[in-house]
Design a protein around this motif. Sequence first.
Motif: not given
Length: 75
Positions: A31-35, A45-56
């Motif tokens: 549920r997240s992607r990291v660059e 570091l760039k982190i994308s999440g599908e929702d707040v929980v996965s981003l956190r």
Amino acid sequence: MKGWAELVFETPHPREIYHALAPELEDEIHRSRVELVEGPGFVRLKISGEDVVSLRAALNTWIRLVKIAIEMVSL
């Protein structure tokens, strides 16, 4: 709700930190992607999440990994 965060860590050892963390990029996170980008004097570091929980969760994991990498190259 999708979200993302971008963090820049200034360091005199960006190459070492990048190479220490690069294998972690291969882990499949559902549920997240990291660059991770190495630059002169920094690692971004760039982190994308599908929702707040996965981003956190991804932020907690990756901030901890970066902290450990910085500590290890500073020994």
